[in-house]
Design a protein around this motif. Structure first.
Motif, short mmCIF file in Angstrom:
data_model
loop_
_atom_site.label_atom_id
_atom_site.label_comp_id
_atom_site.label_asym_id
_atom_site.label_seq_id
_atom_site.Cartn_x
_atom_site.Cartn_y
_atom_site.Cartn_z
N GLU A 118 0.66 -1.33 -0.02
CA GLU A 118 -0.03 -0.13 -0.14
C GLU A 118 0.96 1.44 -0.02
O GLU A 118 0.37 2.47 -0.21
CB GLU A 118 -0.84 -0.10 1.30
CG GLU A 118 -2.08 -1.08 1.28
CD GLU A 118 -2.80 -1.12 2.33
OE1 GLU A 118 -2.61 -0.21 3.28
OE2 GLU A 118 -3.72 -1.92 2.44
N ILE A 119 2.20 1.02 0.41
CA ILE A 119 3.15 2.43 0.04
C ILE A 119 3.79 2.39 -0.84
O ILE A 119 4.46 1.68 -1.31
CB ILE A 119 3.97 2.19 1.61
CG1 ILE A 119 3.35 2.08 2.99
CG2 ILE A 119 4.69 3.39 1.63
CD1 ILE A 119 4.19 1.91 4.12
N ASP A 120 3.35 3.28 -1.42
CA ASP A 120 4.19 3.51 -2.93
C ASP A 120 5.71 3.66 -2.99
O ASP A 120 6.27 4.01 -1.77
CB ASP A 120 3.44 4.38 -3.75
CG ASP A 120 3.54 5.87 -3.31
OD1 ASP A 120 4.62 6.20 -2.40
OD2 ASP A 120 2.70 6.83 -3.65
N ASP A 121 6.50 3.69 -3.88
CA ASP A 121 7.74 3.52 -4.06
C ASP A 121 8.48 5.08 -3.42
O ASP A 121 9.19 5.10 -2.78
CB ASP A 121 8.58 3.37 -5.43
CG ASP A 121 8.22 1.91 -5.94
OD1 ASP A 121 7.86 1.15 -4.96
OD2 ASP A 121 8.48 1.69 -7.09
N ALA A 122 7.79 6.03 -3.85
CA ALA A 122 8.12 7.36 -3.31
C ALA A 122 8.13 7.34 -1.99
O ALA A 122 8.84 8.02 -1.20
CB ALA A 122 7.28 8.49 -3.96
N ALA A 123 6.86 7.13 -1.26
CA ALA A 123 6.81 6.93 0.02
C ALA A 123 7.83 6.10 0.98
O ALA A 123 8.26 6.39 1.78
CB ALA A 123 5.20 6.61 0.69
N ALA A 124 8.13 4.94 0.18
CA ALA A 124 9.00 4.19 1.00
C ALA A 124 10.36 4.77 0.89
O ALA A 124 11.16 4.59 1.98
CB ALA A 124 9.28 2.76 0.20
N ARG A 125 10.64 5.39 -0.36
CA ARG A 125 11.97 5.90 -0.41
C ARG A 125 12.13 7.12 0.77
O ARG A 125 13.38 7.34 1.45
CB ARG A 125 12.37 6.56 -1.65
CG ARG A 125 12.71 5.51 -2.71
CD ARG A 125 13.44 6.35 -3.95
NE ARG A 125 12.44 6.98 -4.75
CZ ARG A 125 11.67 6.43 -5.59
NH1 ARG A 125 11.55 5.25 -5.83
NH2 ARG A 125 10.60 7.28 -6.20
N LYS A 126 10.94 8.17 0.91
CA LYS A 126 11.18 9.30 1.99
C LYS A 126 10.95 8.55 3.45
O LYS A 126 11.78 9.17 4.12
CB LYS A 126 9.56 9.92 1.70
CG LYS A 126 9.48 11.04 2.68
CD LYS A 126 8.21 11.71 2.33
CE LYS A 126 8.08 13.10 3.36
NZ LYS A 126 6.77 13.55 3.10
N ALA A 127 10.56 7.43 3.56
CA ALA A 127 10.29 6.90 4.85
C ALA A 127 11.74 6.34 5.03
O ALA A 127 12.23 6.43 6.39
CB ALA A 127 9.36 5.55 5.08
N ALA A 128 12.38 5.76 4.23
CA ALA A 128 13.99 5.21 4.44
C ALA A 128 14.93 6.40 4.64
O ALA A 128 15.61 6.24 5.51
CB ALA A 128 14.41 4.33 3.24
N ALA A 129 14.65 7.50 3.81
CA ALA A 129 15.68 8.71 4.04
C ALA A 129 15.34 9.14 5.67
O ALA A 129 16.33 9.59 6.29
CB ALA A 129 15.48 9.45 3.14
N ALA A 130 14.02 9.20 6.09
CA ALA A 130 13.76 9.78 7.32
C ALA A 130 14.30 8.90 8.54
O ALA A 130 14.80 9.37 9.57
CB ALA A 130 12.18 9.89 7.45
N PHE A 131 14.34 7.57 8.26
CA PHE A 131 14.98 6.68 8.97
C PHE A 131 16.32 6.75 9.11
O PHE A 131 16.86 7.02 10.34
CB PHE A 131 14.76 5.17 8.66
CG PHE A 131 15.36 4.32 9.54
CD1 PHE A 131 14.82 3.79 10.82
CD2 PHE A 131 16.65 3.68 9.17
CE1 PHE A 131 15.57 2.98 11.58
CE2 PHE A 131 17.29 2.79 9.93
CZ PHE A 131 16.86 2.62 11.30
N GLU A 132 17.08 7.12 7.82
CA GLU A 132 18.54 6.98 8.13
C GLU A 132 18.81 8.65 8.73
O GLU A 132 19.90 8.84 9.53
CB GLU A 132 19.14 7.44 6.51
CG GLU A 132 18.87 5.86 6.15
CD GLU A 132 19.46 5.95 4.48
OE1 GLU A 132 19.94 7.05 4.06
OE2 GLU A 132 19.63 4.78 4.02
N LYS A 133 18.01 9.68 8.46
CA LYS A 133 18.26 10.91 9.18
C LYS A 133 18.22 10.66 10.79
O LYS A 133 18.65 11.13 11.73
CB LYS A 133 17.23 11.98 8.91
CG LYS A 133 17.28 13.41 9.51
CD LYS A 133 16.09 14.42 8.92
CE LYS A 133 16.29 15.58 9.39
NZ LYS A 133 15.48 16.64 9.02
N GLU A 134 16.99 10.21 11.30
CA GLU A 134 16.81 9.54 12.66
C GLU A 134 18.09 8.69 13.26
O GLU A 134 18.53 9.12 14.25
CB GLU A 134 15.35 8.83 12.92
CG GLU A 134 15.35 8.58 14.23
CD GLU A 134 15.00 9.61 15.19
OE1 GLU A 134 15.34 9.33 16.61
OE2 GLU A 134 14.70 10.94 14.80
#
Length: 215
Positions: A118-134
């Motif tokens: 349900e999470i598209d590729d753009a949202a997944a990339r954004k979530a992964a980037a946010a995780f790396e930032k955290e």
């Protein structure tokens, strides 16, 4: 390329905890676990859509809710209100039993793959980037804490070295003074012995002279 995130859940202390992370190892590190909770059976990957949505909205952030509750996961969770009463967990258990019975009215449980779809590729990339930032924020915080500890250790080591140096200096001064006093005492004892020897000889002569005078 950033790794795709998954949602992991565990129970520690008074809280259920959940996090969106790229691996079990990353989840354990974020939870601050000292052992592998997944091997112990107290942590797992979850496909609960509400939990997945909450963690994906804050990747890398540990979310909590009172243990045994079905409430939403948040960054700030209150303590359970019914500690020790044994009501929350049985209710949750009975609910899970009811949900486990298949009926035509209920939707089948969705797998982690279906929830992730349900999470598209753009949202997944954004979530992964946010995780790396955290992760970088956590690493920076840990580095700052370690630098503070290192600074405190250096301050303590410097204070210990100064105290040891002062003690060594005072010890050397004491030993030098004690040595000088001992030398003076030895010299006085030698003078006293010499004087006693001189006096013994002189008195012997005088005694002999006195006896001859009396004869």
């Amino acid at each position: 390329m950033a790794k795709k995130l998954k949602t992991y859940q565990t129970s520690l202390g008074f809280y259920d905890q959940a996090i969106a992370a790229p691996s079990m190892k990353a989840a354990l590190a974020a939870w601050g676990a000292s052992s592998n909770l997944f091997h112990q059976g107290v942590a797992r990957e979850t496909d609960d859509p509400d939990v997945v949505a909450a963690t994906m909205a804050k990747p890398g952030v540990v979310l909590r809710r009172p243990v045994g509750s079905d409430g939403p996961f948040t960054e700030s969770a209150e303590l359970p209100t019914e500690l020790g009463e044994g009501e929350a967990k049985p209710k949750r258990k009975s609910k899970s039993k009811a949900e486990s019975k298949p009926t035509s009215k209920k939707r089948p449980a969705r797998t982690a793959r279906n929830a992730s779809r349900e999470i598209d590729d753009a949202a997944a990339r954004k979530a992964a980037a946010a995780f790396e930032k955290e992760e970088r924020r956590r690493e920076a915080a840990r580095a700052k804490e370690e630098a503070a500890r290192a600074k405190e250790r250096a301050r303590r080591d410097k204070a210990v070295a100064a105290a040891e140096a002062a003690l060594d200096k005072a010890t050397r001064e004491h030993e030098a003074k004690a040595g000088a006093i001992e030398a003076e005492r030895a010299a006085l004892e030698a003078r006293a012995e010499a004087e006693q020897e001189r006096w013994d000889k002189q008195r012997h002569k005088l005694d002999q002279a006195l006896r001859r005078a009396r004869e």
